[in-house]
Design an enzyme around this catalytic site. Structure first.
Site, PDB file in Angstrom:
ATOM      1  N   ASP A  33      -2.561 -12.735  24.160  1.00  0.00           N
ATOM      2  CA  ASP A  33      -3.715 -12.012  23.264  1.00  0.00           C
ATOM      3  C   ASP A  33      -3.238 -10.587  23.239  1.00  0.00           C
ATOM      4  O   ASP A  33      -3.143  -9.960  24.249  1.00  0.00           O
ATOM      5  CB  ASP A  33      -4.849 -12.073  23.872  1.00  0.00           C
TER       6      ASP A  33
ATOM      7  N   TYR B  78      -4.235  -9.070  11.701  1.00  0.00           N
ATOM      8  CA  TYR B  78      -5.478  -9.319  11.116  1.00  0.00           C
ATOM      9  C   TYR B  78      -5.496  -9.052   9.588  1.00  0.00           C
ATOM     10  O   TYR B  78      -5.263  -8.033   9.099  1.00  0.00           O
ATOM     11  CB  TYR B  78      -6.730  -8.510  11.861  1.00  0.00           C
ATOM     12  N   THR B  79      -5.293 -10.454   8.723  1.00  0.00           N
ATOM     13  CA  THR B  79      -4.973 -10.275   7.383  1.00  0.00           C
ATOM     14  C   THR B  79      -5.849 -10.487   6.232  1.00  0.00           C
ATOM     15  O   THR B  79      -5.685 -10.701   5.363  1.00  0.00           O
ATOM     16  CB  THR B  79      -3.505 -11.223   7.331  1.00  0.00           C
TER      17      THR B  79
ATOM     18  N   THR C  48       1.913  -3.155   5.183  1.00  0.00           N
ATOM     19  CA  THR C  48       1.541  -3.713   3.928  1.00  0.00           C
ATOM     20  C   THR C  48       1.492  -2.716   2.702  1.00  0.00           C
ATOM     21  O   THR C  48       1.434  -1.363   3.010  1.00  0.00           O
ATOM     22  CB  THR C  48       0.070  -4.348   4.053  1.00  0.00           C
TER      23      THR C  48
ATOM     24  N   TRP D 190       2.268  -9.652  -1.089  1.00  0.00           N
ATOM     25  CA  TRP D 190       2.044 -10.765  -1.724  1.00  0.00           C
ATOM     26  C   TRP D 190       3.075 -11.928  -1.163  1.00  0.00           C
ATOM     27  O   TRP D 190       3.606 -12.588  -1.830  1.00  0.00           O
ATOM     28  CB  TRP D 190       2.437 -10.716  -3.080  1.00  0.00           C
TER      29      TRP D 190
ATOM     30  N   TYR E  58      -8.586  -2.887   6.025  1.00  0.00           N
ATOM     31  CA  TYR E  58      -7.556  -3.662   6.147  1.00  0.00           C
ATOM     32  C   TYR E  58      -6.328  -2.458   6.268  1.00  0.00           C
ATOM     33  O   TYR E  58      -5.385  -2.664   7.132  1.00  0.00           O
ATOM     34  CB  TYR E  58      -7.170  -4.820   5.238  1.00  0.00           C
TER      35      TYR E  58
ATOM     36  N   GLY F 212       1.767 -18.075  12.150  1.00  0.00           N
ATOM     37  CA  GLY F 212       1.736 -17.250  10.657  1.00  0.00           C
ATOM     38  C   GLY F 212       2.652 -17.493   9.823  1.00  0.00           C
ATOM     39  O   GLY F 212       3.862 -18.092  10.154  1.00  0.00           O
TER      40      GLY F 212
ATOM     41  N   LYS G 297      -3.865  -1.157   9.151  1.00  0.00           N
ATOM     42  CA  LYS G 297      -2.474  -1.225   9.107  1.00  0.00           C
ATOM     43  C   LYS G 297      -1.672   0.066   9.308  1.00  0.00           C
ATOM     44  O   LYS G 297      -0.858   0.030   9.908  1.00  0.00           O
ATOM     45  CB  LYS G 297      -1.947  -2.220   8.135  1.00  0.00           C
TER      46      LYS G 297
END
Length: 280
Positions: A36, A61-62, A101, A150, A125, A10, A129
């Protein structure tokens, strides 16, 4: 210090491994193929075998829009994956950094969000999170939660790359102007995460580059710095509908970084300049 980093492929994980290595730490980076994180037994065995002193958990998972219809997939990665890593960290007495986030907030604020501001996610999402945050705090005492926003970096897709790509065959674009936040360069965020993991100042932090802009202003600055003559039209969020709602206001207060004696991150325009150099 031996540090396990998830999400090596990532944007952030890639730069975290680089920063750890530059600071003299031993970094072991893994992606989904190597580990995993949704497989509890695999996580437990991997961490017990490696015995890291710290885990910096960047994998997530974004895909904000896909999460709305894939709630189970998002929860598995963002909540359960975090749980299994936290339990494994506890077993080997490692500290852990979890990257969260701005989406844990509803975006209705008008002042930068402090670390103790009540959370209220708008979609799946953000909910998953936030679930990861709570599970980590319930499982492990030696933990850091770092909320950011961002994000863009050399590895993977991001807003800057998208704008530059669109500019190749267009002279005019529309970008939303009514969503406000602070862009975050992964190189700078990685620097903060490594500084943080070197300490024992556990807790929740907010980290992004300094300064505030809208997505529209961000796009204009990208084209200005890249020397591209692109007309950027200002759109409302309603004119650019997406499956998942976006927070209108994503500005995070970085007071705690300063109060705890860490190095504040530089202005976003300065960071963007270095990123464009890195891209070219």
């Amino acid at each position: 210090m031996l540090v396990l980093v998830t999400g090596i492929n990532g944007q952030l994980g890639y730069d975290v491994v680089k920063e750890l290595t530059a600071k003299g730490h031993e970094a072991v980076g893994v992606d989904r193929a190597q580990l995993d994180i949704t497989d509890e037994a695999a996580v437990s065995a991997f961490v017990q075998n490696l015995e890291p002193q710290a885990i910096i958990h960047c994998a997530a998972y974004t895909n904000v829009d896909a999460a709305e219809t894939d709630q189970e997939g998002a929860y598995k990665v963002n909540a359960l994956g975090t749980k299994y890593l936290a339990e494994a960290a506890k077993h080997v007495d490692a500290k852990m950094v979890y990257v969260s986030t701005d989406y844990v907030f509803d975006g209705n604020g008008t002042e930068p969000y402090e670390v103790d501001h009540p959370t209220s996610p708008l979609g799946v999402y953000g909910e998953t999170k936030l679930a990861g945050e709570k599970i980590l705090q319930d499982t492990l005492d030696k933990c850091f939660i770092v909320r950011t926003a961002w994000v863009y970096g050399i590895n993977g897709n991001n807003f800057v790359k998208t704008m530059l790509k669109l500019a190749q065959d267009r002279s005019e674009l529309g970008v939303v102007y009514d969503q406000v936040g602070s862009p975050t360069y992964t190189v700078d965020l990685a620097g903060f995460l490594v500084e943080l993991v070197d300490s024992d100042k556990f807790g929740i932090y907010h980290a992004s580059n300094e300064g505030v802009c809208s997505w529209h202003e961000f796009a204009v600055e990208i084209f200005n710095q890249a020397g591209l003559d692109i007309k950027v039209n200002a759109l409302t969020s309603e004119e650019f509908p997406r499956p998942a709602a976006r927070p209108k206001y994503s500005v995070l207060s970085k007071k705690k970084i300063v109060n705890q004696g860490f190095t504040p991150m530089r202005d976003w325009k300065e960071a963007l300049k270095d990123y464009l150099k890195e891209l070219s």
